[in-house]
Design an enzyme around this catalytic site. Structure first.
Site, short mmCIF file in Angstrom:
data_model
loop_
_atom_site.label_atom_id
_atom_site.label_comp_id
_atom_site.label_asym_id
_atom_site.label_seq_id
_atom_site.Cartn_x
_atom_site.Cartn_y
_atom_site.Cartn_z
N HIS A 1 0.84 -1.20 0.00
CA HIS A 1 0.00 0.00 0.00
C HIS A 1 0.87 1.25 0.00
O HIS A 1 1.95 1.26 0.58
CB HIS A 1 -0.98 0.00 1.17
CG HIS A 1 -0.35 -0.20 2.53
ND1 HIS A 1 0.16 -1.40 2.95
CD2 HIS A 1 -0.17 0.65 3.55
CE1 HIS A 1 0.63 -1.28 4.18
NE2 HIS A 1 0.45 -0.04 4.57
N HIS B 1 0.99 5.18 0.91
CA HIS B 1 0.35 6.24 1.69
C HIS B 1 0.40 7.57 0.94
O HIS B 1 1.40 7.88 0.29
CB HIS B 1 1.07 6.42 3.03
CG HIS B 1 0.92 5.23 3.95
ND1 HIS B 1 -0.16 5.08 4.77
CD2 HIS B 1 1.70 4.15 4.15
CE1 HIS B 1 -0.03 3.96 5.46
NE2 HIS B 1 1.09 3.36 5.10
#
Ligand SMILES: [Zn+2]
Length: 141
Positions: A100, A102
């Site tokens: 992921h 950010h």
């Protein structure tokens, strides 16, 4: 992978706030925002780390993160700059092993920051070239 929190967010089994999604990526507002407006972009397919992503998935994550940054800047949220941050591996601070990226809005006195080592500063060219050569040896085909 059923015990992956991010897969649970993608499927909707877990409560989430999704400002954007497309065929390749989904964006979530972070449950524990370091700054108000903090989001993260994930590939739809479960891939634990950066190297596990297909090239098109990695490209899609950055494409979506770029839009998320533009959205923050255009929104009424406070945002005078944006940091993109990807923790790849436990020692890099990765806590959830579904890759992921950010997207963190930044402004004066937002309380967030990166800590630099005490010996931070310019290094001799020979040292930089040694690093260059080591990286070249490891470069993927
Ligand atoms: Zn997952």
């Amino acid at each position: 992978v059923t015990d992956c929190i991010i897969c649970g967010l993608i499927s909707g089994d877990l409560e989430r706030s999704v400002p954007y999604e497309d065929d390749a990526t989904v964006v979530f507002v972070d449950l524990n925002p370091v700054v108000r407006g903090h989001m993260f972009v994930v590939p739809r397919r479960h891939a634990p780390q950066l190297a596990d992503l297909e090239e098109h998935e990695a490209a899609a994550m950055l494409r979506t993160a770029r839009k998320a940054a533009a959205a923050l800047r255009a929104s009424e949220l406070r945002c005078d700059g944006v940091n993109l941050f990807l923790a790849d591996g436990e020692k890099a601070g990765q806590e959830i092993f579904h890759a992921h990226l950010h997207v963190i809005p930044r402004y004066d006195d937002d309380g967030f920051g990166l800590r630099f080592p005490e010996d931070y500063g310019p290094k001799p060219r020979a040292e930089l070239n040694e690093v260059r050569d080591l990286v070249k040896e490891g470069w993927p085909a």
